[in-house]
Design an enzyme around this catalytic site. Structure first.
Site, short mmCIF file in Angstrom:
data_model
loop_
_atom_site.label_atom_id
_atom_site.label_comp_id
_atom_site.label_asym_id
_atom_site.label_seq_id
_atom_site.Cartn_x
_atom_site.Cartn_y
_atom_site.Cartn_z
N GLU A 1 47.74 30.02 36.77
CA GLU A 1 48.74 29.92 37.83
C GLU A 1 48.38 30.79 39.02
OE1 GLU A 1 51.80 31.96 39.89
OE2 GLU A 1 51.79 32.61 37.79
N ARG B 1 53.89 45.29 42.03
CA ARG B 1 54.47 44.98 40.72
C ARG B 1 54.13 46.10 39.74
NH1 ARG B 1 55.30 39.20 40.75
NH2 ARG B 1 56.02 38.83 42.89
N GLU C 1 53.93 46.36 36.69
CA GLU C 1 53.72 45.77 35.37
C GLU C 1 52.65 46.54 34.60
OE1 GLU C 1 54.40 41.06 35.91
OE2 GLU C 1 52.78 41.89 37.12
N ARG D 1 43.93 36.18 43.41
CA ARG D 1 43.83 35.21 42.32
C ARG D 1 43.24 33.89 42.80
NH1 ARG D 1 48.83 34.64 38.10
NH2 ARG D 1 48.58 36.92 38.12
N SER E 1 53.90 30.37 42.72
CA SER E 1 55.24 30.06 42.24
C SER E 1 56.10 29.76 43.45
CB SER E 1 55.84 31.23 41.46
OG SER E 1 55.31 31.28 40.16
N ARG F 1 43.94 39.13 35.13
CA ARG F 1 44.49 38.50 36.34
C ARG F 1 45.71 39.21 36.93
NH1 ARG F 1 47.55 32.91 34.55
NH2 ARG F 1 49.20 33.83 33.28
N HIS F 2 46.04 40.39 36.44
CA HIS F 2 47.20 41.12 36.96
C HIS F 2 46.77 42.41 37.67
CE1 HIS F 2 49.43 38.57 34.07
NE2 HIS F 2 50.38 38.66 34.98
#
Length: 559
Positions: free
Chosen positions: A482, A331, A333, A533, A485, A339-340
């Site tokens: 979370e 990712r 991002e 995670r 998903s 948490r990323h």
């Protein structure tokens, strides 16, 4: 206690050169003594010679007492640095190494050979030294005490001259002290008889493991007493990750992580799932949006897979019925959060649905109860090691996982005075607030929130039959954050095409994916889990970089 064995009965060490640095051979030194004066000399001369002889004798005795300990030593072959040539797979000697973790009082009086790293080295005197040897997180104390025929002063000096974290072989006899040994995992001692250095660590390490292993509780106590302790920062740890992961807590974290993956595979295999391996180089974005790593693929535009989503669905179309994958996810991002990550390990599941996407939730529910039960049963020592440095409360979870709708979650938040968009996604703060409310009401840290707004889900998500503002999708939370998903997928090619276009995805880049549904596709659904995670939240840690072996975030591409 049995009498100590002679040096000859011990396991033979790797052969070392028998020639000392100055070219002389090891062995007993020849001691010269002054000759007696001849009888023909006078008594006066004889007396004079006697005085001179006495002075010479005293000088020799003083010289002997002041001689460096690296002088000729009959036990020199029992210690030293092993030359690289001897370690180049030269021969198989048949020597057997005993694992440190297995050492117990059952080994009392037995001769053993262990290999590990010199965690701490302590010189008591010129005649005694201690080494704590660590192997894969387990530690044992080795004692070297000068004794004729067994341990020399030179050997003790060699031991105290080793650098911390050096790899060593220790031959010795196991003894059982009458009191607890503090600071080691094994409650026996090894009475050292031989020691060889396999690989020397640099004399000054970037940081000491004792400092890196300190808990926050220790720092709080130190502040109260005025004691100065070294705190090892996160960047320093990550820049020297090989050293950092040697701490007991980190050893525990990554062994727990291994068991999560192991339990994941075991459960799904028992439920007739097939493990697959999908490509990580793909033509277009698998999740939509701009968070994708783009690259040139032999002149064609390509990107790193944001998930195995498209290909695991194609595997369902290929009649596998139930599939899972453990693999890398990328990712792009710019998320500088706790948490990323830009690269993490995904645990992905996809399966046929007969009637309802709750069939997926049933698998998910039983899967994670199985994982949590397994971790609590199989990783007690690892969890204790993590808890010692990073104290946390054991995860609370129900035998049947709680499921609430997104609307119900929004209502709980509003009733508690928190603002939340009924058709928007939950931000980090809102997730935590809802997690706290769920814990207070249902006494669980693990729950499922389903029927999310369609607008915040990927293009391949199936809308709800009774309200197309919502979708047959879900997220799963641990401690208010979370971790999963998932959803029922759109399996109709035409509808999937229109959904992709609505989400701004170039249909041409995923044409092979869409075409796979034109050959007949069953209703299906699945979910994706972030391994790092899961471990972070199960262990109550505050940063995902603690659970990534070599983390990759927007600012880190090494080591």
């Amino acid at each position: 206690m049995a009498s100590e064995p002679s040096p000859e009965t011990l396991i033979s060490p790797l052969k070392l050169s028998e020639i000392d640095k100055d070219g002389s051979f090891y062995g007993d030194s020849v001691k010269k003594t002054p000759e007696e004066p001849p009888k023909s000399v006078s008594k006066k001369a004889a007396k004079k010679e006697a005085v001179k002889a006495e002075r010479l004798k005293k000088k020799q005795e003083m010289a002997a007492s002041a001689a460096p300990v690296d002088e000729a030593d009959p036990l020199a072959s029992h210690y030293g640095d092993i030359p690289l040539k001897e370690l180049q797979s030269k021969e198989i000697s048949g020597q057997a190494w005993t694992e440190v973790k297995s050492l117990s009082d059952e080994f009392k009086d037995k001769e053993i050979l262990i290999r590990g790293q010199a965690q701490t080295i302590r010189a008591v005197s010129k005649n005694m030294a201690f080494i704590v040897v660590r192997e894969r997180g387990f530690t044992v104390q080795c004692v070297f005490t000068v004794a004729p025929g067994f341990v020399s002063k030179q050997m003790v000096k060699f031991v105290t001259g080793l650098s911390r974290e050096s790899y060593i072989d220790v031959y010795g006899v196991v003894s059982v002290p009458g009191m607890e040994i503090k600071g080691t995992s094994q409650q026996v001692e090894v009475q050292g008889r031989k020691v060889f250095c396999i690989s020397r660590a640099i004399p000054t390490l970037p940081f000491n493991l004792e400092d890196a292993a300190r808990s926050e509780t220790e720092f709080i106590k130190a502040e109260q007493t005025g004691e100065q302790l070294v705190r090892v920062g996160q960047d320093t740890r990550l820049n020297n990750r090989v050293l950092d992961i040697r701490t007991p807590a980190n050893q525990g974290i990554f062994r727990i992580q291994y068991q999560v993956g192991n339990l994941f595979r075991m459960f799904l295999s028992s439920e007739d799932f097939v493990e697959i391996h999908t490509p990580k180089l793909i033509a277009g974005a698998s999740e939509g949006g701009s968070a994708v790593f783009k690259l040139d693929y032999k002149g064609q535009p390509a990107c790193l897979a944001q998930s195995p989503q498209l290909h695991k669905q194609m595997a369902i179309c290929g009649n596998f019925g139930r599939v899972f994958e453990v693999g890398h996810v990328f990712r792009a991002e710019d998320s500088f959060t706790h948490r990323h990550l830009c690269e993490f390990t995904g645990l992905d599941v996809e399966m046929e649905i007969k009637e309802h996407y709750f069939e997926v939730l049933d698998i998910l529910d039983r899967l994670f109860v199985h994982i949590f039960d397994g971790l609590n049963r199989m990783c007690k020592k690892e969890l204790e090691a993590v808890n010692k440095q990073y104290p946390f409360e054991p995860l609370k979870y129900l035998r049947k996982t709680l499921q609430i709708t997104f609307k119900e979650g929004i209502e709980m938040l509003k009733e508690a005075g928190f603002e939340a968009d009924p058709l928007g996604d939950l931000n980090t703060e809102t997730e935590r607030n809802l997690g706290q409310l769920v814990r207070e009401k249902y006494d669980t840290d693990f729950y499922i929130l389903h029927r999310y707004p369609l607008a915040v889900r990927p293009f391949y998500t199936m809308p709800c039959f009774d309200d197309d503002l919502y979708s047959n999708s879900f997220d799963v939370f641990i401690r208010g954050e979370e971790i999963i998903s998932g959803a029922q997928r759109v399996h109709d090619a035409d509808f999937l095409t229109s959904r992709a276009q609505e989400c701004g995805i170039d249909v041409k880049t995923i044409s092979t994916y869409i075409d796979s549904f034109r050959c007949g596709a069953p209703p299906h659904g699945g979910f994706g889990v972030g391994l790092e995670r899961v471990v972070m939240l199960f262990c109550g840690l505050n940063n995902i970089r603690k659970t990534s072996l070599f983390p990759r975030d927007p600012q880190r591409l090494a080591p």
